[in-house]
Design a protein around this motif. Structure first.
Motif, mmCIF file in Angstrom:
data_model
loop_
_atom_site.group_PDB
_atom_site.id
_atom_site.type_symbol
_atom_site.label_atom_id
_atom_site.label_comp_id
_atom_site.label_asym_id
_atom_site.label_seq_id
_atom_site.Cartn_x
_atom_site.Cartn_y
_atom_site.Cartn_z
ATOM 1 N N ASP A 163 -1.387 7.996 -1.561
ATOM 2 C CA ASP A 163 -1.740 8.657 -2.822
ATOM 3 C C ASP A 163 -2.782 9.737 -2.531
ATOM 4 O O ASP A 163 -3.917 9.429 -2.182
ATOM 5 C CB ASP A 163 -2.291 7.636 -3.815
ATOM 6 C CG ASP A 163 -2.404 8.191 -5.230
ATOM 7 O OD1 ASP A 163 -2.710 9.400 -5.366
ATOM 8 O OD2 ASP A 163 -2.211 7.425 -6.191
ATOM 9 N N MET A 197 -10.354 -0.591 -4.079
ATOM 10 C CA MET A 197 -9.190 -1.194 -4.718
ATOM 11 C C MET A 197 -9.535 -2.560 -5.283
ATOM 12 O O MET A 197 -9.013 -2.968 -6.319
ATOM 13 C CB MET A 197 -8.059 -1.301 -3.703
ATOM 14 C CG MET A 197 -6.671 -1.297 -4.294
ATOM 15 S SD MET A 197 -6.258 0.294 -5.060
ATOM 16 C CE MET A 197 -6.053 -0.217 -6.771
ATOM 17 N N TYR A 247 -6.523 10.057 -3.943
ATOM 18 C CA TYR A 247 -7.618 9.284 -3.381
ATOM 19 C C TYR A 247 -8.240 10.044 -2.211
ATOM 20 O O TYR A 247 -7.560 10.866 -1.595
ATOM 21 C CB TYR A 247 -7.112 7.914 -2.908
ATOM 22 C CG TYR A 247 -6.881 6.937 -4.042
ATOM 23 C CD1 TYR A 247 -7.713 5.846 -4.245
ATOM 24 C CD2 TYR A 247 -5.833 7.126 -4.948
ATOM 25 C CE1 TYR A 247 -7.511 4.956 -5.289
ATOM 26 C CE2 TYR A 247 -5.625 6.247 -6.001
ATOM 27 C CZ TYR A 247 -6.465 5.165 -6.167
ATOM 28 O OH TYR A 247 -6.264 4.296 -7.213
ATOM 29 N N ARG A 254 -3.297 3.559 -1.946
ATOM 30 C CA ARG A 254 -3.508 2.822 -3.198
ATOM 31 C C ARG A 254 -2.640 1.574 -3.190
ATOM 32 O O ARG A 254 -1.503 1.596 -2.731
ATOM 33 C CB ARG A 254 -3.139 3.713 -4.387
ATOM 34 C CG ARG A 254 -3.168 3.006 -5.747
ATOM 35 C CD ARG A 254 -3.017 4.024 -6.882
ATOM 36 N NE ARG A 254 -1.760 4.757 -6.820
ATOM 37 C CZ ARG A 254 -0.612 4.360 -7.393
ATOM 38 N NH1 ARG A 254 -0.581 3.205 -8.068
ATOM 39 N NH2 ARG A 254 0.465 5.082 -7.293
ATOM 40 N N ARG A 296 -5.041 3.150 -13.916
ATOM 41 C CA ARG A 296 -5.750 4.206 -13.200
ATOM 42 C C ARG A 296 -7.218 4.217 -13.600
ATOM 43 O O ARG A 296 -7.566 3.989 -14.761
ATOM 44 C CB ARG A 296 -5.114 5.553 -13.492
ATOM 45 C CG ARG A 296 -3.752 5.744 -12.826
ATOM 46 C CD ARG A 296 -3.912 5.987 -11.342
ATOM 47 N NE ARG A 296 -2.650 6.317 -10.697
ATOM 48 C CZ ARG A 296 -2.555 6.863 -9.505
ATOM 49 N NH1 ARG A 296 -3.648 7.132 -8.814
ATOM 50 N NH2 ARG A 296 -1.370 7.118 -8.979
ATOM 51 N N GLU A 318 -10.964 -1.744 -8.609
ATOM 52 C CA GLU A 318 -9.971 -1.353 -9.617
ATOM 53 C C GLU A 318 -9.272 -2.588 -10.177
ATOM 54 O O GLU A 318 -8.980 -2.655 -11.372
ATOM 55 C CB GLU A 318 -8.966 -0.373 -9.006
ATOM 56 C CG GLU A 318 -9.552 1.002 -8.725
ATOM 57 C CD GLU A 318 -8.493 2.043 -8.461
ATOM 58 O OE1 GLU A 318 -7.742 2.371 -9.408
ATOM 59 O OE2 GLU A 318 -8.404 2.529 -7.321
ATOM 60 N N TRP A 327 0.843 -1.191 0.000
ATOM 61 C CA TRP A 327 0.000 0.000 0.000
ATOM 62 C C TRP A 327 0.879 1.242 0.000
ATOM 63 O O TRP A 327 1.810 1.347 0.806
ATOM 64 C CB TRP A 327 -0.905 0.009 1.239
ATOM 65 C CG TRP A 327 -1.965 -1.044 1.208
ATOM 66 C CD1 TRP A 327 -1.912 -2.275 1.786
ATOM 67 C CD2 TRP A 327 -3.239 -0.958 0.557
ATOM 68 N NE1 TRP A 327 -3.072 -2.970 1.535
ATOM 69 C CE2 TRP A 327 -3.913 -2.187 0.793
ATOM 70 C CE3 TRP A 327 -3.887 0.028 -0.193
ATOM 71 C CZ2 TRP A 327 -5.187 -2.453 0.299
ATOM 72 C CZ3 TRP A 327 -5.149 -0.234 -0.684
ATOM 73 C CH2 TRP A 327 -5.789 -1.452 -0.438
#
Length: 429
Positions: free
Chosen positions: A103, A418, A106, A137, A147, A421, A100
């Motif tokens: 970022d 996450m 976010y 992230r 992304r 994603e 991790w």
């Protein structure tokens, strides 16, 4: 001359006697000195060792009690099963091996502005003041997760039916994906729950439609995946209901006609959810396993879970057209209960440095073992290791019921974003 010789021998004899006495005295002195020195040195080493051991014990105790202050500065590797399809092939990059990283871009959405995020998961709206938990992230070790590009995702999902099946953790991921997609929709009124239902845990079926993109996002609550059943005739008194581990949930027919199908299960496969007394100690849950007409009162939960996942696997192989439908199974999501009876919930402010043994789960191991033997392609989303570091991401006391701490569910926005994603990286290569 004779007198001189006699004097010389007498003098030499006297000197030799004196020399022996001096040497003997010196030896005794040296022996005593070394004994004292060795004795003192030994006790000195014991004292130093005790001090070092005490300092190390304090350090380990401090790390155990306060692990959340340490930042993530290293990655965690998992076995090749982390990104496997059922055929056994390994993706070029294992997205579940990584770390991790902070970022500031976010979080990707505001849960308070998303009508499909349950208030119970909106930790910021429920009083959580630190927002740092939402600014991490997941970074795979040897590659990058694309992304999030909401317009590209919405176009890629145009005309699709995406179905999530499982427990409340599945519903959390479903809500997360809807909120992510909502950021790319101009007309918010064009997105709605088809039956006008409010998003709650009581409803077994929820469906949100994105009209502009002819996209359906559905959730089916099936915490065991297999069929709950009533108490058989002539069953013992302690049996209140059964779980037909050899038969799929009767709502499984609703999952078939889908383009993307995501499963999870595991959090309800515990003694407290199946056999034991309810929290008020008034009645017994009394749910036991059944195969055919046979009641399996002594069957271990681990055995029953493996049989249930095998039943699910056979259903997928015989019912789902995997040429059309992409099937995923997400592994066990790490919870962070602590204490002797695992009733304590301590939510930190940043990810842990170590997984503290939460990177492995018998539930996940069973899922991986069964899926890897399947005859059709199913993608394992092995999120167990990546979630093990995130004690900071849980709901804790910031839910719609702050009197009940929660170290199982996740805040939104947060860790489930996450998962999505990663899911999208499979769906839209």
């Amino acid at each position: 001359m004779e007198m001189v010789r006699n004097v010389s021998w007498v003098s030499f004899a006297q000197f030799r006697s004196f020399y022996k006495r001096v040497l003997k005295f010196g030896n005794e002195m040296m022996k005593g000195y070394w004994k004292v020195w060795i004795f003192q040195t030994f006790h000195g080493l014991v004292a130093i060792g005790s001090l070092v051991s005490f300092i190390l014990a304090l350090a380990f105790a401090y790390m155990y009690m306060f692990p959340t202050i340490t930042p993530v500065v290293r990655s965690y590797g998992i076995s090749d099963s982390g990104s496997l399809s059922s055929g056994g092939s390994v993706d070029e990059c294992n997205v579940y091996e990584g770390s991790w990283i902070a970022d500031e871009s976010y979080p990707l959405y505001n849960a308070s502005l998303c009508p499909f995020a349950e208030r119970g998961f909106d930790c910021l709206a429920n009083g959580r003041e630190d927002m740092g938990y939402a600014k991490w992230r997941w970074k795979p070790k040897n590659c990058d997760i694309p992304r999030f590009d909401v317009r590209r995702v919405l176009e890629g999902l145009r005309g699709k039916r995406v179905v999530f099946v499982g427990d409340s953790l599945s519903r959390t991921q479903w809500e997360s994906l809807i909120c992510l997609l909502m950021t790319g929709v101009e007309d918010k009124e064009s997105v709605y729950e088809v039956n006008g239902n409010k998003i709650t845990k009581q409803i077994r079926f929820l469906s949100v439609r994105f009209t502009t993109f002819d996209l359906r996002m559905e959730f089916y609550r099936s915490v065991f995946l297999v069929q709950p059943a009533s108490k058989p005739a002539r069953a013992p008194k302690r049996v209140k209901s059964t779980l037909r581990i050899d038969k799929m949930d009767h709502i499984s027919k609703e999952w078939i006609d889908s383009d993307i199908l995501i499963f999870n299960s595991g959090h309800w496969w515990t003694p407290s959810k199946l056999f034991e007394l309810e929290p008020n100690f008034v009645s017994n849950r009394g749910c036991y396993f059944q195969m055919g007409k046979s009641l399996k009162l002594g069957m271990p939960i681990t055995t029953a879970f493996q049989k249930a996942v095998s039943t699910w696997a056979s259903w997928v192989e015989t019912t789902i057209n995997t040429n059309r439908t992409s099937v995923f199974f997400r592994t066990f999501e790490s919870s962070h209960w602590s204490g002797r009876h695992r009733y304590s919930c301590k939510v930190g402010q940043r990810p842990w440095l170590r997984s503290w043994g939460m990177d492995r789960s018998p539930v996940s191991d069973t899922i991986i073992k069964v899926v890897n033997k399947m005859a059709v392609p199913v993608t394992i989303m092995h999120v167990t290791p990546m979630g093990s570091f995130r004690s900071d991401g849980h709901v804790g006391l910031w839910s719609d019921n702050p009197s009940v701490p929660d170290c199982s569910h996740w805040c939104l926005p947060g860790v489930p974003d996450m998962w999505n994603e990663i899911l999208l990286s499979y769906m839209l290569p």
